[in-house]
Design a protein around this motif. Structure first.
Motif, PDB file in Angstrom:
ATOM      1  N   VAL A   1      30.615  28.995  33.895  1.00 25.50           N
ATOM      2  CA  VAL A   1      31.778  28.625  34.720  1.00 25.50           C
ATOM      3  C   VAL A   1      32.548  29.872  35.185  1.00 25.50           C
ATOM      4  CG1 VAL A   1      33.382  28.305  32.782  1.00 25.50           C
ATOM      5  CG2 VAL A   1      33.688  26.943  34.841  1.00 25.50           C
ATOM      6  N   ALA A   2      33.189  29.755  36.342  1.00 22.97           N
ATOM      7  CA  ALA A   2      33.815  30.917  36.977  1.00 22.97           C
ATOM      8  C   ALA A   2      35.198  31.225  36.410  1.00 22.97           C
ATOM      9  CB  ALA A   2      33.863  30.722  38.484  1.00 22.97           C
ATOM     10  N   ASP A   3      35.213  31.674  35.143  1.00 26.94           N
ATOM     11  CA  ASP A   3      36.406  32.367  34.666  1.00 26.94           C
ATOM     12  C   ASP A   3      35.941  33.630  33.953  1.00 26.94           C
ATOM     13  OD1 ASP A   3      35.865  31.778  31.953  1.00 26.94           O
ATOM     14  OD2 ASP A   3      37.350  30.173  31.831  1.00 26.94           O
TER      15      ASP A   3
ATOM     16  N   PRO B   1      47.996  21.724  42.387  1.00 25.35           N
ATOM     17  CA  PRO B   1      47.568  22.180  41.056  1.00 25.35           C
ATOM     18  C   PRO B   1      46.299  23.015  41.160  1.00 25.35           C
ATOM     19  CG  PRO B   1      48.055  19.822  41.039  1.00 25.35           C
ATOM     20  CD  PRO B   1      48.125  20.273  42.470  1.00 25.35           C
ATOM     21  N   GLY B   2      45.295  22.488  41.803  1.00 25.73           N
ATOM     22  CA  GLY B   2      44.052  23.257  41.927  1.00 25.73           C
ATOM     23  C   GLY B   2      43.546  23.155  43.354  1.00 25.73           C
ATOM     24  N   ILE B   3      42.574  23.989  43.651  1.00 30.43           N
ATOM     25  CA  ILE B   3      42.025  23.971  45.004  1.00 30.43           C
ATOM     26  C   ILE B   3      41.053  22.802  45.168  1.00 30.43           C
ATOM     27  CG2 ILE B   3      40.551  25.292  46.587  1.00 30.43           C
ATOM     28  CD1 ILE B   3      42.258  27.713  45.893  1.00 30.43           C
ATOM     29  N   VAL B   4      40.408  22.418  44.077  1.00 34.31           N
ATOM     30  CA  VAL B   4      39.541  21.235  44.183  1.00 34.31           C
ATOM     31  C   VAL B   4      40.406  20.000  44.460  1.00 34.31           C
ATOM     32  CG1 VAL B   4      37.899  19.763  42.972  1.00 34.31           C
ATOM     33  CG2 VAL B   4      37.723  22.238  42.766  1.00 34.31           C
ATOM     34  N   GLN B   5      41.548  19.905  43.760  1.00 32.05           N
ATOM     35  CA  GLN B   5      42.451  18.781  44.075  1.00 32.05           C
ATOM     36  C   GLN B   5      42.913  18.857  45.524  1.00 32.05           C
ATOM     37  OE1 GLN B   5      43.126  20.383  40.997  1.00 32.05           O
ATOM     38  NE2 GLN B   5      44.299  18.990  39.699  1.00 32.05           N
TER      39      GLN B   5
ATOM     40  N   VAL C   1      26.279  25.683  47.881  1.00 33.05           N
ATOM     41  CA  VAL C   1      27.716  25.982  47.834  1.00 33.05           C
ATOM     42  C   VAL C   1      28.336  25.344  46.596  1.00 33.05           C
ATOM     43  CG1 VAL C   1      28.564  23.991  49.193  1.00 33.05           C
ATOM     44  CG2 VAL C   1      29.756  26.190  49.346  1.00 33.05           C
ATOM     45  N   TYR C   2      29.497  25.848  46.237  1.00 37.15           N
ATOM     46  CA  TYR C   2      30.287  25.355  45.092  1.00 37.15           C
ATOM     47  C   TYR C   2      30.189  23.829  45.017  1.00 37.15           C
ATOM     48  CZ  TYR C   2      34.521  24.693  42.261  1.00 37.15           C
ATOM     49  OH  TYR C   2      35.422  24.328  41.284  1.00 37.15           O
ATOM     50  N   HIS C   3      29.587  23.331  43.946  1.00 36.09           N
ATOM     51  CA  HIS C   3      29.155  21.927  43.913  1.00 36.09           C
ATOM     52  C   HIS C   3      30.258  20.878  43.919  1.00 36.09           C
ATOM     53  CE1 HIS C   3      29.702  22.223  39.529  1.00 36.09           C
ATOM     54  NE2 HIS C   3      29.215  23.425  39.689  1.00 36.09           N
TER      55      HIS C   3
ATOM     56  N   HIS D   1      31.739  33.314  49.726  1.00 34.42           N
ATOM     57  CA  HIS D   1      30.899  32.152  49.447  1.00 34.42           C
ATOM     58  C   HIS D   1      30.355  32.163  48.017  1.00 34.42           C
ATOM     59  CE1 HIS D   1      28.409  28.848  51.216  1.00 34.42           C
ATOM     60  NE2 HIS D   1      27.782  29.054  50.081  1.00 34.42           N
ATOM     61  N   ASN D   2      30.757  31.148  47.273  1.00 37.20           N
ATOM     62  CA  ASN D   2      30.207  30.900  45.935  1.00 37.20           C
ATOM     63  C   ASN D   2      29.092  29.870  46.107  1.00 37.20           C
ATOM     64  OD1 ASN D   2      29.718  29.988  43.347  1.00 37.20           O
ATOM     65  ND2 ASN D   2      31.731  29.075  43.055  1.00 37.20           N
ATOM     66  N   PRO D   3      27.855  30.099  45.684  1.00 33.37           N
ATOM     67  CA  PRO D   3      27.393  31.103  44.737  1.00 33.37           C
ATOM     68  C   PRO D   3      26.676  32.300  45.349  1.00 33.37           C
ATOM     69  CG  PRO D   3      25.708  29.429  44.927  1.00 33.37           C
ATOM     70  CD  PRO D   3      26.816  29.077  45.907  1.00 33.37           C
TER      71      PRO D   3
ATOM     72  N   SER E   1      39.621  26.036  54.583  1.00 37.76           N
ATOM     73  CA  SER E   1      39.059  27.313  54.186  1.00 37.76           C
ATOM     74  C   SER E   1      39.443  27.631  52.740  1.00 37.76           C
ATOM     75  CB  SER E   1      39.558  28.404  55.133  1.00 37.76           C
ATOM     76  OG  SER E   1      38.839  29.571  54.922  1.00 37.76           O
ATOM     77  N   ASP E   2      38.480  27.482  51.866  1.00 32.23           N
ATOM     78  CA  ASP E   2      38.705  27.768  50.440  1.00 32.23           C
ATOM     79  C   ASP E   2      38.450  29.263  50.225  1.00 32.23           C
ATOM     80  OD1 ASP E   2      38.435  28.217  47.740  1.00 32.23           O
ATOM     81  OD2 ASP E   2      37.229  26.436  47.344  1.00 32.23           O
ATOM     82  N   GLU E   3      39.549  30.016  50.057  1.00 31.66           N
ATOM     83  CA  GLU E   3      39.443  31.473  49.934  1.00 31.66           C
ATOM     84  C   GLU E   3      39.847  31.928  48.527  1.00 31.66           C
ATOM     85  OE1 GLU E   3      40.442  33.569  53.563  1.00 31.66           O
ATOM     86  OE2 GLU E   3      40.271  31.730  54.736  1.00 31.66           O
ATOM     87  N   ILE E   4      39.531  31.100  47.555  1.00 33.10           N
ATOM     88  CA  ILE E   4      39.938  31.376  46.163  1.00 33.10           C
ATOM     89  C   ILE E   4      39.378  32.697  45.636  1.00 33.10           C
ATOM     90  CG2 ILE E   4      38.050  30.106  45.024  1.00 33.10           C
ATOM     91  CD1 ILE E   4      40.159  29.020  43.032  1.00 33.10           C
ATOM     92  N   HIS E   5      38.206  33.127  46.174  1.00 29.86           N
ATOM     93  CA  HIS E   5      37.599  34.374  45.678  1.00 29.86           C
ATOM     94  C   HIS E   5      37.968  35.600  46.545  1.00 29.86           C
ATOM     95  CE1 HIS E   5      34.960  32.449  42.671  1.00 29.86           C
ATOM     96  NE2 HIS E   5      34.806  31.477  43.541  1.00 29.86           N
ATOM     97  N   CYS E   6      38.936  35.434  47.450  1.00 32.49           N
ATOM     98  CA  CYS E   6      39.149  36.478  48.466  1.00 32.49           C
ATOM     99  C   CYS E   6      39.532  37.851  47.910  1.00 32.49           C
ATOM    100  CB  CYS E   6      40.175  36.034  49.500  1.00 32.49           C
ATOM    101  SG  CYS E   6      41.836  35.852  48.858  1.00 32.49           S
TER     102      CYS E   6
ATOM    103  N   SER F   1      43.872  32.139  40.341  1.00 32.85           N
ATOM    104  CA  SER F   1      43.028  31.654  39.235  1.00 32.85           C
ATOM    105  C   SER F   1      41.800  32.514  39.003  1.00 32.85           C
ATOM    106  CB  SER F   1      42.617  30.199  39.429  1.00 32.85           C
ATOM    107  OG  SER F   1      42.989  29.692  40.658  1.00 32.85           O
ATOM    108  N   LYS F   2      41.084  32.860  40.085  1.00 35.25           N
ATOM    109  CA  LYS F   2      39.904  33.719  39.903  1.00 35.25           C
ATOM    110  C   LYS F   2      40.336  35.172  39.747  1.00 35.25           C
ATOM    111  CE  LYS F   2      37.680  30.152  40.436  1.00 35.25           C
ATOM    112  NZ  LYS F   2      37.188  29.431  39.301  1.00 35.25           N
ATOM    113  N   THR F   3      41.215  35.626  40.640  1.00 35.11           N
ATOM    114  CA  THR F   3      41.610  37.036  40.693  1.00 35.11           C
ATOM    115  C   THR F   3      42.145  37.557  39.369  1.00 35.11           C
ATOM    116  OG1 THR F   3      42.374  36.465  42.920  1.00 35.11           O
ATOM    117  CG2 THR F   3      42.945  38.655  42.102  1.00 35.11           C
TER     118      THR F   3
HETATM  119  C1  LIG Z   1      34.894  28.229  45.709  1.00 33.89           C
HETATM  120  C2  LIG Z   1      35.731  27.642  44.615  1.00 33.89           C
HETATM  121  N1  LIG Z   1      36.735  26.828  44.919  1.00 33.89           N
HETATM  122  C3  LIG Z   1      37.523  26.277  43.964  1.00 33.89           C
HETATM  123  C4  LIG Z   1      37.299  26.552  42.635  1.00 33.89           C
HETATM  124  C5  LIG Z   1      38.154  25.904  41.594  1.00 33.89           C
HETATM  125  O1  LIG Z   1      39.491  25.985  41.930  1.00 33.89           O
HETATM  126  P1  LIG Z   1      40.604  25.213  41.123  1.00 33.89           P
HETATM  127  O2  LIG Z   1      40.432  25.512  39.681  1.00 33.89           O
HETATM  128  O3  LIG Z   1      41.872  25.731  41.702  1.00 33.89           O
HETATM  129  O4  LIG Z   1      40.410  23.753  41.428  1.00 33.89           O
HETATM  130  C6  LIG Z   1      36.258  27.413  42.270  1.00 33.89           C
HETATM  131  C7  LIG Z   1      35.984  27.697  40.862  1.00 33.89           C
HETATM  132  O5  LIG Z   1      34.941  28.172  40.504  1.00 33.89           O
HETATM  133  C8  LIG Z   1      35.461  27.980  43.289  1.00 33.89           C
HETATM  134  O6  LIG Z   1      34.465  28.810  43.004  1.00 33.89           O
END
Ligand SMILES: Cc1ncc(COP(=O)(O)O)c(C=O)c1O
Length: 402
Positions: free
Chosen positions: A42-44, A101-105, A127-129, A179-181, A207-212, A242-244
């Motif tokens: 997992v991506a932490d 709360p989160g980007i997935v939400q 892509v991020y599943h 782009h993850n992965p 545009s999900d830029e969580i890894h920017c 969260s990632k940074t």
């Molecule tokens: C591209 C991407 N978006 C979102 C998330 C998760 O974000 P959050 O925890 O804010 O829902 C991740 C986590 O791995 C991710 O890689």
């Protein structure tokens, strides 16, 4: 800014029994069916957050009163604005910042609000599943415009996209940038090309830029909405610490929406779900990280570069049948095991039962992911070395698999 001692990133910190999804035997058993795994999935990160963040949180905890608490009205927005301005030359108005709360939400609520059941949403697999899951679970249909892999380098398939967007039910795209992965940091030119197609066909870009912020030295991240006013008006940007800064456990992110109509609609959606108040620590952690964590981030990127170089050398010398897709950003590395010609589930089984490591199997990222594995290199070098030794034991020539 105080210099950061690079050795702090090589301290092995026991994360077991802290509720860690990545490390806790309970979660490993639940997710992979086995407890005795070395986890690089997992991506932490296995690193402590920047010290100023920890200090600020400890101070806040000592206060002892944890009633309903919003972000600091003066400091928080400024921190978010300054970060995006300083690093990406993107000028945000404070009204554009909406909490999620989160980007997935956020993606879930955006899809619920801006599409109708039965509509199609474009993603670029592999892509991020969770994108595919949230589209399906909300009764929308996935349209995968699969990335092309050309000479070890992933590209967007613009011809495919041009065709897909002609469908009147396909007016939303979730962009993963970086782009993850596969680790691509899309160039400005690539984003402009994508943006032109979306603008011409009235496609909203989430545009999900969580890894920017996690970009290797040769590359530069461009915020999609920063390219032009038109793109800013037709897109929604998600960023977070969260990632940074390894703050995912706080569940705190920002959805930045320049277009007033889109913003008010999204805010109403969040209000309908009573998702307007962050937890007491999340906003503080992000604010301090943005204000005081940049030197830590620079050091982190040196550590990730070192780990990446180690991994590339190791694979080249010891397991040359595996190809490393060179990441331009993120601490996630996409490894190509296709030369072994294993069924995806058999590859997964070998990792779990023979190598005894927990990675993310490529097939979970959708079409084009079969035969790949994603490894997370945000760990002390000793852990990375041990995991690679385990891979070599199973996959090196002359061992079990030819
Ligand atoms: C591209 C991407 N978006 C979102 C998330 C998760 O974000 P959050 O925890 O804010 O829902 C991740 C986590 O791995 C991710 O890689």
């Amino acid at each position: 800014m105080a210099k950061i001692d690079i050795s702090i990133f090589d301290e092995v910190i026991d994360r077991k029994n802290t509720g860690s999804y990545k490390w806790d035997p309970y979660y490993l058993k639940k997710i992979f069916g086995k407890k005795d795994l070395l986890p690089l999935w997992v991506a932490d990160m296995d690193f402590r957050a920047p010290q100023p963040v920890i200090n600020a949180l400890v101070e806040r905890a000592k206060h002892g009163i944890f009633g309903y608490t919003g972000p600091d009205p003066e400091k928080y927005n400024n921190s978010v604005i300054n970060w995006h301005k300083r690093r990406y030359d993107w000028l945000i108005d404070e009204d554009w910042i909406v909490f999620s709360p989160g980007i997935v939400q956020a993606c879930t609520y955006l899809i619920q609000r801006f599409t109708k059941p039965g509509d199609k949403v474009i993603i670029q697999e592999p892509v991020y599943h969770p994108f595919a899951a949230l589209i399906k679970n909300n009764g929308r249909r996935i349209v995968s415009n699969q990335l092309d892999l050309v000479d070890g380098h992933y590209k967007m398939n613009y011809e495919g996209l041009e065709k897909i967007v002609k469908d009147s039910r396909t007016k939303t795209l979730i962009l993963c940038s970086p782009h993850n992965p596969v680790g691509r940091v899309w160039t400005r030119e690539e984003l402009i090309k994508l943006g032109d197609i979306c603008l011409e066909n009235d496609v909203l870009v989430i545009s999900d830029e969580i890894h920017c912020d996690l970009v290797y030295p040769k590359y530069k991240h461009t915020i999609f909405a920063s390219i032009s006013e038109e793109l800013a008006q037709h897109s929604i940007t998600c960023t977070a610490g969260s990632k940074t800064f390894n703050l995912a456990g706080f569940q705190h992110s920002n959805v930045i929406i320049p277009n007033e109509r889109l913003r008010e609609t999204f805010k109403a959606q969040m209000e309908n779900h009573a998702l307007t108040i962050p937890n007491v620590f999340g906003a503080l952690a992000l604010q301090v990280a943005y204000d005081e964590g940049e030197e830590w981030l620079n050091t982190l990127m040196q550590v990730l570069t070192r780990n990446l170089n180690f991994l590339k050398d190791f694979i080249k010398n010891r397991v040359p049948k595996v190809s490393v897709i060179e990441p331009e950003g993120t601490y996630l590395v996409w490894l190509d095991f296709r030369k072994y010609e294993l069924e995806p589930k058999d590859l997964e089984k070998k990792m779990l039962e023979e190598a005894k490591i927990a990675l993310d199997s490529g097939y979970i990222f959708g079409s084009g992911g079969e035969g790949f594995e994603r490894i997370n290199i945000a760990c002390p070098l000793s852990i990375l070395k041990e995991s690679l030794e385990r891979i070599a034991k199973v996959f090196a020539e002359g061992n079990n698999v030819q």
